[in-house]
Write a protein that holds these residues in place. Structure first.
Motif, PDB file in Angstrom:
ATOM      1  N   LYS A  44       9.053 -12.169   6.397  1.00  0.00           N
ATOM      2  CA  LYS A  44       9.286 -10.908   7.104  1.00  0.00           C
ATOM      3  C   LYS A  44       8.508  -9.766   6.445  1.00  0.00           C
ATOM      4  O   LYS A  44       7.877  -8.959   7.141  1.00  0.00           O
ATOM      5  CB  LYS A  44      10.784 -10.597   7.126  1.00  0.00           C
ATOM      6  CG  LYS A  44      11.148  -9.400   7.948  1.00  0.00           C
ATOM      7  CD  LYS A  44      12.650  -9.233   8.033  1.00  0.00           C
ATOM      8  CE  LYS A  44      13.017  -8.065   8.933  1.00  0.00           C
ATOM      9  NZ  LYS A  44      14.464  -7.928   9.089  1.00  0.00           N
ATOM     10  N   GLU A  45       8.536  -9.701   5.115  1.00  0.00           N
ATOM     11  CA  GLU A  45       7.773  -8.676   4.400  1.00  0.00           C
ATOM     12  C   GLU A  45       6.279  -8.855   4.648  1.00  0.00           C
ATOM     13  O   GLU A  45       5.546  -7.881   4.856  1.00  0.00           O
ATOM     14  CB  GLU A  45       8.053  -8.749   2.903  1.00  0.00           C
ATOM     15  CG  GLU A  45       9.450  -8.304   2.502  1.00  0.00           C
ATOM     16  CD  GLU A  45       9.791  -8.631   1.060  1.00  0.00           C
ATOM     17  OE1 GLU A  45      10.431  -7.786   0.422  1.00  0.00           O
ATOM     18  OE2 GLU A  45       9.435  -9.736   0.582  1.00  0.00           O
ATOM     19  N   ASN A  46       5.821 -10.098   4.648  1.00  0.00           N
ATOM     20  CA  ASN A  46       4.419 -10.378   4.880  1.00  0.00           C
ATOM     21  C   ASN A  46       3.994  -9.936   6.282  1.00  0.00           C
ATOM     22  O   ASN A  46       2.921  -9.352   6.454  1.00  0.00           O
ATOM     23  CB  ASN A  46       4.128 -11.872   4.689  1.00  0.00           C
ATOM     24  CG  ASN A  46       2.658 -12.173   4.823  1.00  0.00           C
ATOM     25  OD1 ASN A  46       1.829 -11.629   4.109  1.00  0.00           O
ATOM     26  ND2 ASN A  46       2.326 -13.042   5.770  1.00  0.00           N
ATOM     27  N   GLU A  47       4.820 -10.206   7.280  1.00  0.00           N
ATOM     28  CA  GLU A  47       4.500  -9.789   8.649  1.00  0.00           C
ATOM     29  C   GLU A  47       4.388  -8.270   8.743  1.00  0.00           C
ATOM     30  O   GLU A  47       3.508  -7.742   9.430  1.00  0.00           O
ATOM     31  CB  GLU A  47       5.542 -10.310   9.636  1.00  0.00           C
ATOM     32  CG  GLU A  47       5.398 -11.782   9.940  1.00  0.00           C
ATOM     33  CD  GLU A  47       4.032 -12.151  10.519  1.00  0.00           C
ATOM     34  OE1 GLU A  47       3.583 -11.481  11.482  1.00  0.00           O
ATOM     35  OE2 GLU A  47       3.410 -13.089  10.007  1.00  0.00           O
ATOM     36  N   ALA A  48       5.281  -7.551   8.064  1.00  0.00           N
ATOM     37  CA  ALA A  48       5.227  -6.082   8.065  1.00  0.00           C
ATOM     38  C   ALA A  48       3.931  -5.597   7.410  1.00  0.00           C
ATOM     39  O   ALA A  48       3.295  -4.651   7.901  1.00  0.00           O
ATOM     40  CB  ALA A  48       6.443  -5.507   7.355  1.00  0.00           C
ATOM     41  N   LEU A  49       3.519  -6.246   6.322  1.00  0.00           N
ATOM     42  CA  LEU A  49       2.259  -5.888   5.667  1.00  0.00           C
ATOM     43  C   LEU A  49       1.079  -6.128   6.601  1.00  0.00           C
ATOM     44  O   LEU A  49       0.201  -5.273   6.744  1.00  0.00           O
ATOM     45  CB  LEU A  49       2.067  -6.698   4.381  1.00  0.00           C
ATOM     46  CG  LEU A  49       3.005  -6.392   3.222  1.00  0.00           C
ATOM     47  CD1 LEU A  49       2.789  -7.389   2.090  1.00  0.00           C
ATOM     48  CD2 LEU A  49       2.835  -4.973   2.736  1.00  0.00           C
ATOM     49  N   ARG A  50       1.064  -7.291   7.242  1.00  0.00           N
ATOM     50  CA  ARG A  50      -0.027  -7.628   8.169  1.00  0.00           C
ATOM     51  C   ARG A  50      -0.083  -6.619   9.318  1.00  0.00           C
ATOM     52  O   ARG A  50      -1.153  -6.142   9.688  1.00  0.00           O
ATOM     53  CB  ARG A  50       0.129  -9.039   8.733  1.00  0.00           C
ATOM     54  CG  ARG A  50      -0.194 -10.142   7.756  1.00  0.00           C
ATOM     55  CD  ARG A  50      -0.040 -11.516   8.405  1.00  0.00           C
ATOM     56  NE  ARG A  50      -1.002 -11.726   9.463  1.00  0.00           N
ATOM     57  CZ  ARG A  50      -2.256 -12.159   9.286  1.00  0.00           C
ATOM     58  NH1 ARG A  50      -2.697 -12.413   8.076  1.00  0.00           N
ATOM     59  NH2 ARG A  50      -3.052 -12.330  10.293  1.00  0.00           N
ATOM     60  N   GLU A  51       1.077  -6.312   9.867  1.00  0.00           N
ATOM     61  CA  GLU A  51       1.147  -5.370  10.990  1.00  0.00           C
ATOM     62  C   GLU A  51       0.621  -3.997  10.583  1.00  0.00           C
ATOM     63  O   GLU A  51      -0.104  -3.352  11.340  1.00  0.00           O
ATOM     64  CB  GLU A  51       2.586  -5.267  11.501  1.00  0.00           C
ATOM     65  CG  GLU A  51       2.754  -4.399  12.718  1.00  0.00           C
ATOM     66  CD  GLU A  51       2.118  -4.959  13.980  1.00  0.00           C
ATOM     67  OE1 GLU A  51       1.721  -4.132  14.835  1.00  0.00           O
ATOM     68  OE2 GLU A  51       1.999  -6.190  14.114  1.00  0.00           O
ATOM     69  N   SER A  52       0.974  -3.560   9.373  1.00  0.00           N
ATOM     70  CA  SER A  52       0.541  -2.240   8.912  1.00  0.00           C
ATOM     71  C   SER A  52      -0.968  -2.175   8.673  1.00  0.00           C
ATOM     72  O   SER A  52      -1.535  -1.086   8.602  1.00  0.00           O
ATOM     73  CB  SER A  52       1.290  -1.845   7.640  1.00  0.00           C
ATOM     74  OG  SER A  52       0.828  -2.573   6.523  1.00  0.00           O
TER      75      SER A  52
END
Length: 143
Positions: A44-52
């Motif tokens: 979940k943290e990784n997806e937020a980083l990718r999205e940002s």
């Protein structure tokens, strides 16, 4: 015990933090490189980083059509920063000592040798479960 119960959170292995020497330019009193501590990030943290770090680019010749583009260097820098437990890159005093105001800029100031930064990038990606670097994946996709 059913096979389903094996999937319960209580049975999930805990991923331990690791310590790793990042740069030869920061050493202890004996001249040994200081160890930095890293933690695993969640999907979940990784997806937020990718999205940002993803921007929409207009497709050439196709008005109103866009495609996502990952800003890879920014994403990796944010992943490294999110992975570091110690030193605390969010510490204002540490940032001030390097004349920077963000954890990502502090990381680049502390690890200012391009070779060491490349090694750190590869280490963190492997530590986070990526067997090949994103640069390698991009190069492979271009072939």
């Amino acid at each position: 015990m059913s096979n389903f119960s094996k999937f319960m959170k209580a049975n999930k292995k805990v991923r331990e933090n690791e310590k790793h020497a990042v740069t030869k330019s920061l050493c202890d009193e004996k001249g040994q490189p200081l160890l930095w501590e890293f933690k695993h990030i969640t999907s979940k943290e990784n997806e937020a980083l990718r999205e940002s770090c993803t921007v929409e680019l207009q497709v050439t010749g196709k008005p109103g059509m866009y495609r996502p583009k990952l800003k890879t260097a920014e994403y990796i820098r944010k992943m490294i920063t999110a992975s570091i437990v110690f030193p605390d890159l969010f510490d204002a005093e540490l940032q001030d000592s390097y004349g920077v105001k963000t954890p990502e800029d502090l990381l680049l100031a502390m690890v200012d040798d391009p070779g060491e930064y490349g090694d750190l990038s590869a280490y963190v990606q492997k530590f986070q479960g990526f067997d090949t670097s994103f640069e390698e994946k991009v190069d492979e996709a271009k072939k």
